[in-house]
Design a protein around this motif. Structure first.
Motif, PDB file in Angstrom:
ATOM      1  N   GLY A 124       0.827  -1.199   0.000  1.00 62.17           N
ATOM      2  CA  GLY A 124       0.000   0.000   0.000  1.00 62.17           C
ATOM      3  C   GLY A 124       0.862   1.249   0.000  1.00 62.17           C
ATOM      4  O   GLY A 124       2.089   1.197  -0.184  1.00 62.17           O
ATOM      5  N   PRO A 125       0.247   2.389   0.240  1.00 61.15           N
ATOM      6  CA  PRO A 125       1.000   3.647   0.222  1.00 61.15           C
ATOM      7  C   PRO A 125       2.106   3.670   1.282  1.00 61.15           C
ATOM      8  O   PRO A 125       1.891   3.268   2.434  1.00 61.15           O
ATOM      9  CB  PRO A 125      -0.063   4.706   0.516  1.00 61.15           C
ATOM     10  CG  PRO A 125      -1.365   4.062   0.157  1.00 61.15           C
ATOM     11  CD  PRO A 125      -1.196   2.615   0.447  1.00 61.15           C
ATOM     12  N   GLY A 174      -4.654   3.409   3.616  1.00 58.24           N
ATOM     13  CA  GLY A 174      -5.458   3.918   2.520  1.00 58.24           C
ATOM     14  C   GLY A 174      -6.936   3.832   2.809  1.00 58.24           C
ATOM     15  O   GLY A 174      -7.363   3.397   3.885  1.00 58.24           O
ATOM     16  N   VAL A 202      -3.770  -4.888  -3.024  1.00 55.47           N
ATOM     17  CA  VAL A 202      -3.390  -3.500  -3.253  1.00 55.47           C
ATOM     18  C   VAL A 202      -4.215  -2.622  -2.328  1.00 55.47           C
ATOM     19  O   VAL A 202      -5.375  -2.928  -2.031  1.00 55.47           O
ATOM     20  CB  VAL A 202      -3.606  -3.096  -4.732  1.00 55.47           C
ATOM     21  CG1 VAL A 202      -5.061  -3.198  -5.129  1.00 55.47           C
ATOM     22  CG2 VAL A 202      -3.088  -1.690  -4.996  1.00 55.47           C
ATOM     23  N   THR A 260      -5.125   1.610  -1.843  1.00 55.54           N
ATOM     24  CA  THR A 260      -4.990   2.907  -2.500  1.00 55.54           C
ATOM     25  C   THR A 260      -5.458   4.026  -1.586  1.00 55.54           C
ATOM     26  O   THR A 260      -6.238   3.800  -0.650  1.00 55.54           O
ATOM     27  CB  THR A 260      -5.806   2.954  -3.805  1.00 55.54           C
ATOM     28  OG1 THR A 260      -7.201   2.890  -3.491  1.00 55.54           O
ATOM     29  CG2 THR A 260      -5.443   1.807  -4.719  1.00 55.54           C
ATOM     30  N   GLU A 261      -4.990   5.235  -1.867  1.00 59.71           N
ATOM     31  CA  GLU A 261      -5.353   6.391  -1.049  1.00 59.71           C
ATOM     32  C   GLU A 261      -6.779   6.847  -1.306  1.00 59.71           C
ATOM     33  O   GLU A 261      -7.415   7.436  -0.438  1.00 59.71           O
ATOM     34  CB  GLU A 261      -4.385   7.547  -1.321  1.00 59.71           C
ATOM     35  CG  GLU A 261      -2.944   7.244  -0.934  1.00 59.71           C
ATOM     36  CD  GLU A 261      -2.028   8.427  -1.152  1.00 59.71           C
ATOM     37  OE1 GLU A 261      -2.547   9.517  -1.449  1.00 59.71           O
ATOM     38  OE2 GLU A 261      -0.797   8.264  -1.030  1.00 59.71           O
ATOM     39  N   GLU A 262      -7.300   6.569  -2.501  1.00 59.58           N
ATOM     40  CA  GLU A 262      -8.640   7.001  -2.850  1.00 59.58           C
ATOM     41  C   GLU A 262      -9.681   6.033  -2.301  1.00 59.58           C
ATOM     42  O   GLU A 262      -9.409   4.840  -2.110  1.00 59.58           O
ATOM     43  CB  GLU A 262      -8.792   7.118  -4.362  1.00 59.58           C
ATOM     44  CG  GLU A 262      -7.842   8.110  -4.996  1.00 59.58           C
ATOM     45  CD  GLU A 262      -8.003   9.506  -4.418  1.00 59.58           C
ATOM     46  OE1 GLU A 262      -9.163   9.910  -4.175  1.00 59.58           O
ATOM     47  OE2 GLU A 262      -6.984  10.189  -4.192  1.00 59.58           O
ATOM     48  N   PHE A 296     -11.778   2.160  -5.558  1.00 58.47           N
ATOM     49  CA  PHE A 296     -10.651   1.373  -6.051  1.00 58.47           C
ATOM     50  C   PHE A 296     -10.437   1.691  -7.531  1.00 58.47           C
ATOM     51  O   PHE A 296     -11.256   1.347  -8.379  1.00 58.47           O
ATOM     52  CB  PHE A 296     -10.931  -0.112  -5.863  1.00 58.47           C
ATOM     53  CG  PHE A 296      -9.818  -1.003  -6.365  1.00 58.47           C
ATOM     54  CD1 PHE A 296      -8.637  -1.106  -5.646  1.00 58.47           C
ATOM     55  CD2 PHE A 296      -9.950  -1.706  -7.544  1.00 58.47           C
ATOM     56  CE1 PHE A 296      -7.605  -1.921  -6.098  1.00 58.47           C
ATOM     57  CE2 PHE A 296      -8.925  -2.519  -8.001  1.00 58.47           C
ATOM     58  CZ  PHE A 296      -7.748  -2.620  -7.276  1.00 58.47           C
ATOM     59  N   SER A 338      -7.083   1.452  -9.051  1.00 58.36           N
ATOM     60  CA  SER A 338      -5.757   1.017  -9.475  1.00 58.36           C
ATOM     61  C   SER A 338      -5.865  -0.005 -10.600  1.00 58.36           C
ATOM     62  O   SER A 338      -6.826  -0.766 -10.685  1.00 58.36           O
ATOM     63  CB  SER A 338      -5.006   0.390  -8.292  1.00 58.36           C
ATOM     64  OG  SER A 338      -4.704   1.373  -7.333  1.00 58.36           O
ATOM     65  N   ASP A 384      -0.901  -2.766 -10.474  1.00 55.44           N
ATOM     66  CA  ASP A 384      -0.563  -2.258  -9.143  1.00 55.44           C
ATOM     67  C   ASP A 384      -0.695  -3.315  -8.056  1.00 55.44           C
ATOM     68  O   ASP A 384      -0.253  -3.092  -6.924  1.00 55.44           O
ATOM     69  CB  ASP A 384      -1.454  -1.059  -8.799  1.00 55.44           C
ATOM     70  CG  ASP A 384      -1.179   0.135  -9.698  1.00 55.44           C
ATOM     71  OD1 ASP A 384      -0.013   0.291 -10.122  1.00 55.44           O
ATOM     72  OD2 ASP A 384      -2.125   0.889  -9.982  1.00 55.44           O
TER      73      ASP A 384
END
Length: 594
Positions: A497-498, A507, A535, A537-539, A542, A544, A548
């Protein structure tokens, strides 16, 4: 008589040759016919596999015969077995031939099977000795006109028919005869059941025996019928399931009397209580989180009506937690439970440090046995420190969930599915502008690949998101992370992840997928090959690409115990990042990964 040296050597050579030729093992090795089996003409893969499993020739292929005659006898024994199995599948015009092709290292024993067209059900007749009793339609028995006449389906219709009648008051209903008529010119099958329903009975008095500490009122509340209602064997099965789920009894017998008093049928519930107190202890290890241990104590009948009090504690190299919970069963209705809990935990992870305490009140309702609906209200106070800042949160949340378990074993499933849906809105009472909603769905599936070799496939897919507040306003210990033994094996804890300077930041959306191929080679040991992906993600949505997703793969060993398999897994990251990911990860825990 005297022999010279030359004559003695001739005699010894002759004896040696005779002995070698006459030794049974030598004869077997010289005459053994190595072979393999081929089955041709059956297009259905599942049916062909079943034929291979019942084949005498196939099962003895590692014990080659001493002569061609013995091999042909094996083949002849297979012919009626194949014919009978195909007839059971609705193929009543079967032709089976076999040939032996010799040559090469192994001969080929080939079965050519012409199953013909499947025969279809034409008529299903139900004849009752009591014309006033309503009989079910053939469709309700699984016997629908125009469907293939499968023997197993016809046999299962027996039980369905009896259960149908005994569920409508005919407690002693019986099938007098069953006739299956094969009509070859039409390639059809007619089935006739002759039934004796018997009289209609009503529930009489219900007696309970075997109780020691459990209050009889707890049992009587589980009984769905009232005295005088029409007898229904399905209600007795429901009582048995309800009492079994209480986890209070070693044996449960729910029986109707063998003789009735007029039209009244008494019922007996015979129980044997099991110990109500238990303790457990478990340990695990992963080179991402180190050692961890859990212990707990539980009393399942603390107030004599199935109330459950439990205390559970866990400690690891990244923190500790303690939880006290109380569950009261049958709140306002049967199969609806109220759980009150308080939980305290401290965690020191790569992503955050947190010290928190929370309470939760939750109501769970069982729907149709395998489905559970849950709703609750909780409050959680947390002091959270990250590399960016330190904040305090006081979260009010309303968790809602729906879970459905159609797997065949809670500890080590081989077939079926599990589904979990989750939704929980959160309000921060200290920062009133912070509001977010966490939701998620997880689906696990299990399917046996080979019954003969006990080879199973298992898969899991999970999607979660947090809508509303920005990532920075969501407490760090409520964000999503991936990596480690519970998500993507092969990667360090929380590192999928981030990252910011190598530190996980979490995320608002998460996607996980995993597959395992499980081979149980003995009753005690098994081997597993697996691939995990994930995975974060920050958003919140989903977005990606597939590229990713970070993938990990590995092998594991399973040691099967009465409380579930002991799991030892070693995994490697397939997308290893320099300076972040280690070459491999090792995990020890109890229970399957999913």
């Amino acid at each position: 008589m005297m022999f010279n040296l030359k004559q003695a050597r001739s005699v010894l050579i002759a004896v040696s040759v005779w002995g070698a030729a006459g030794h049974p093992r030598a004869q077997d090795q010289a005459a053994s016919i190595e072979y393999r089996v081929e089955i041709k003409g059956v297009e259905n893969r599942r049916l062909r596999k079943e034929l291979e499993q019942v084949s005498v020739s196939k099962s003895l292929v590692k014990r080659p015969p001493r002569s061609e005659l013995q091999l042909r006898r094996r083949a002849q024994r297979d012919v009626p077995v194949f014919e009978r199995m195909l007839r059971n599948q609705g193929f009543y015009d079967v032709a089976v031939t076999h040939t032996l092709k010799k040559g090469g290292k192994r001969s080929v024993l080939r079965f050519d099977i012409d199953p013909g067209e499947p025969y279809l059900l034409r008529k299903v007749r139900l004849i009752s000795s009591d014309s006033g009793v309503e009989m079910p339609a053939g469709e309700l028995l699984g016997l629908e006109s125009g469907e293939v006449a499968v023997a197993e389906t016809i046999l299962q219709a027996n039980g369905i028919l009896i259960r149908h009648l005994r569920g409508r008051g005919h407690a002693f209903a019986d099938i007098v005869s069953r006739e299956v008529k094969v009509v070859h010119p039409d390639r059809s099958v007619d089935v006739t059941f002759e039934v004796h329903p018997g009289p209609v009975f009503r529930f009489g008095e219900t007696t309970i025996s075997g109780l020691e500490s459990v209050d009889a009122s707890f049992i009587r509340r589980k009984i769905p019928w009232e005295q005088g209602e029409i007898f229904d064997v399905r209600e007795m099965e429901r009582v048995r399931r309800r009492l079994s789920s209480a986890d209070l009894f070693g044996t449960i017998r729910v029986r109707s009397a063998e003789e009735a008093e007029a039209d009244v049928l008494p019922v007996r519930i015979e129980l044997t209580e099991r110990p109500h107190r238990s303790m457990f202890f478990g340990v695990g290890y992963g080179n991402d989180q180190g050692w961890r241990a859990r212990a707990g104590w539980e009393h399942r009948n603390i107030l004599n009506r199935g109330e459950r009090l439990s205390l559970e504690s866990g400690v690891s190299e990244v923190g500790q937690e303690n939880e006290l919970s109380f569950r009261r069963p049958d709140v306002r209705r049967v199969d609806q439970n109220l759980t009150l809990s308080i939980k305290q935990s401290v965690e020191e992870t790569r992503a955050f440090d947190t010290n928190n305490v929370g309470t939760l009140a939750r109501v769970d309702r069982s729907v149709r046995g395998h489905r559970i609906v849950s709703a609750g209200v909780g409050m959680r106070y947390a002091a959270v420190e990250t590399f960016e800042d330190e904040q305090a949160f006081n979260l009010l949340y309303l968790p809602l969930s729906l879970s459905q378990d159609r797997s065949d074993d809670p500890l080590d499933p081989r077939r079926g599915t599990r589904l979990s849906l989750r939704l929980a809105p959160y309000w921060d009472t200290l920062h009133t502008e912070t509001f977010f909603v966490k939701s998620g769905i997880t689906l696990s599936a299990y399917h046996p690949v080979s019954e003969r070799y006990q080879l199973d496939w298992a898969g899991r897919i999970s999607l979660a998101t947090a809508l509303g507040a920005s990532r920075s306003r969501i407490p760090a210990d409520e964000r999503y992370y991936a990596g480690g033994g519970g998500s993507v094996r092969g990667y360090r804890f929380q590192t999928v992840g981030p990252l910011e300077d190598g530190t996980p930041t979490g995320g608002r959306s998460q996607f996980l997928i995993g597959q395992e191929l499980r081979w149980r080679w003995t009753d005690t040991f098994g081997v597993v090959g697996f691939v995990d992906g994930g995975v974060v993600t920050e958003e919140a949505v989903f977005d990606s690409a597939v590229d990713d997703i970070r993938w990990g793969a590995g092998l594991g060993i399973r040691y099967y115990t009465p409380v579930g398999p002991l799991r030892l897994d070693m995994a490697v990251p397939l997308d290893r990042r320099s300076g972040i990911d280690e070459p491999w990860q090792f995990y020890i825990s109890l229970g399957q990964a999913f």
